[in-house]
Design an enzyme around this catalytic site. Sequence first.
Site, PDB file in Angstrom:
ATOM      1  N   ARG A  89      43.664 -17.370 -28.422  1.00 17.48           N
ATOM      2  CA  ARG A  89      43.320 -16.466 -29.525  1.00 17.48           C
ATOM      3  C   ARG A  89      41.846 -16.579 -29.878  1.00 17.48           C
ATOM      4  O   ARG A  89      41.204 -15.588 -30.226  1.00 17.48           O
ATOM      5  CB  ARG A  89      44.185 -16.776 -30.741  1.00 17.48           C
ATOM      6  CG  ARG A  89      45.631 -16.369 -30.506  1.00 17.48           C
ATOM      7  CD  ARG A  89      46.543 -16.928 -31.551  1.00 17.48           C
ATOM      8  NE  ARG A  89      46.340 -16.294 -32.840  1.00 17.48           N
ATOM      9  CZ  ARG A  89      46.801 -16.808 -33.980  1.00 17.48           C
ATOM     10  NH1 ARG A  89      47.443 -17.948 -33.976  1.00 17.48           N
ATOM     11  NH2 ARG A  89      46.596 -16.176 -35.105  1.00 17.48           N
ATOM     12  N   ARG A 141      54.340 -20.158 -37.141  1.00 18.01           N
ATOM     13  CA  ARG A 141      54.286 -18.993 -36.261  1.00 18.01           C
ATOM     14  C   ARG A 141      54.194 -19.448 -34.811  1.00 18.01           C
ATOM     15  O   ARG A 141      53.497 -20.399 -34.507  1.00 18.01           O
ATOM     16  CB  ARG A 141      53.036 -18.163 -36.577  1.00 18.01           C
ATOM     17  CG  ARG A 141      53.299 -17.070 -37.566  1.00 18.01           C
ATOM     18  CD  ARG A 141      52.033 -16.519 -38.142  1.00 18.01           C
ATOM     19  NE  ARG A 141      51.065 -16.086 -37.132  1.00 18.01           N
ATOM     20  CZ  ARG A 141      49.907 -15.516 -37.435  1.00 18.01           C
ATOM     21  NH1 ARG A 141      49.563 -15.322 -38.689  1.00 18.01           N
ATOM     22  NH2 ARG A 141      49.081 -15.145 -36.497  1.00 18.01           N
TER      23      ARG A 141
HETATM   24  P1  ADP Z   1      45.469 -14.344 -37.945  1.00 14.71           P
HETATM   25  O1  ADP Z   1      46.197 -14.480 -39.249  1.00 14.71           O
HETATM   26  O2  ADP Z   1      45.575 -15.544 -37.108  1.00 14.71           O
HETATM   27  O3  ADP Z   1      44.102 -13.811 -38.103  1.00 14.71           O
HETATM   28  P2  ADP Z   1      46.954 -11.939 -37.586  1.00 14.71           P
HETATM   29  O4  ADP Z   1      48.134 -12.293 -38.401  1.00 14.71           O
HETATM   30  O5  ADP Z   1      45.934 -11.044 -38.197  1.00 14.71           O
HETATM   31  O6  ADP Z   1      46.275 -13.280 -37.089  1.00 14.71           O
HETATM   32  O7  ADP Z   1      47.420 -11.284 -36.215  1.00 14.71           O
HETATM   33  C1  ADP Z   1      48.411 -11.869 -35.413  1.00 14.71           C
HETATM   34  C2  ADP Z   1      48.542 -11.124 -34.102  1.00 14.71           C
HETATM   35  O8  ADP Z   1      48.864  -9.742 -34.346  1.00 14.71           O
HETATM   36  C3  ADP Z   1      47.263 -11.057 -33.268  1.00 14.71           C
HETATM   37  O9  ADP Z   1      47.100 -12.186 -32.465  1.00 14.71           O
HETATM   38  C4  ADP Z   1      47.511  -9.785 -32.433  1.00 14.71           C
HETATM   39  O10 ADP Z   1      48.406 -10.011 -31.378  1.00 14.71           O
HETATM   40  C5  ADP Z   1      48.189  -8.880 -33.438  1.00 14.71           C
HETATM   41  N1  ADP Z   1      47.182  -8.056 -34.174  1.00 14.71           N
HETATM   42  C6  ADP Z   1      46.938  -8.088 -35.522  1.00 14.71           C
HETATM   43  N2  ADP Z   1      45.960  -7.212 -35.846  1.00 14.71           N
HETATM   44  C7  ADP Z   1      45.569  -6.619 -34.693  1.00 14.71           C
HETATM   45  C8  ADP Z   1      44.599  -5.642 -34.362  1.00 14.71           C
HETATM   46  N3  ADP Z   1      43.790  -5.088 -35.289  1.00 14.71           N
HETATM   47  N4  ADP Z   1      44.475  -5.278 -33.042  1.00 14.71           N
HETATM   48  C9  ADP Z   1      45.263  -5.807 -32.100  1.00 14.71           C
HETATM   49  N5  ADP Z   1      46.191  -6.739 -32.341  1.00 14.71           N
HETATM   50  C10 ADP Z   1      46.359  -7.150 -33.622  1.00 14.71           C
END
Ligand code: ADP
Length: 210
Positions: A167, A156
């Site tokens: 992040r 990603r």
């Molecule tokens: P990770 O797997 O690293 O926890 P996610 O796949 O859940 O990350 O999320 C990737 C990106 O999608 C976040 O960095 C953000 O930009 C966006 N995102 C996901 N969920 C949310 C949320 N609840 N509120 C705001 N942005 C979100």
Amino acid sequence: MNIIFLGAPGAGKGTQAEIVAEKYNIPTISTGNIIREALKNGTEMGLIAKAYTEAGQLVPDEVVIGIIKERLAKGDCENGFILDGFPRTIPQAEALDAMGIVINKVVDIEVPDEAIAERMTGRRVCPDCGASYHLVNKKPAKEGICDACGAALIQRKDDAPETVADRLKVYHDQTEPLKGYYEKTGKLEIVEGLGSVADITARVIKALED
Ligand code: ADP
Ligand code: ZN
């Protein structure tokens, strides 16, 4: 059972969410996966989300709240669901409460920042079905190939080392306060997120069945 998984990016909440979803036969709802799907399909929502996601920033609350409202209205959520990656801010948690959604457990998977960077750089995802893997901790059966659908795995953009630090900052500033929010409701369960996937799953199941 309605469950929320909390944790820093790369803490393994997506992996655990999927395992638990299968065990309890309830859907797992990942806002990250929904956003990536929209990006891939070039929808209006995807276009709004693109710049935020790639920079490691959160997508605006009203956008993700809209996504969740729509998703939770579907019939498969009737017997319970797992939220993976939502809520990520206090206003998002308040919006969930305002929808009248009752949450039974909030599982917070804790991994120290030092361990996060390594996990993120080893993460690989399937661009077609969204399945997630890790070069060391969760290898696919065939190197570089998705077990679920056979597509070639990719890294990603937001897992690049430059973005990971941003992040983590966003997590500490905006998402970590949710621990206090749910602590007050008595539903928060803290789970140590270091160790093998199986070990962590055992801790998560124990926390859910307490
Ligand atoms: P990770 O797997 O690293 O926890 P996610 O796949 O859940 O990350 O999320 C990737 C990106 O999608 C976040 O960095 C953000 O930009 C966006 N995102 C996901 N969920 C949310 C949320 N609840 N509120 C705001 N942005 C979100
Ligand atoms: Zn796949």
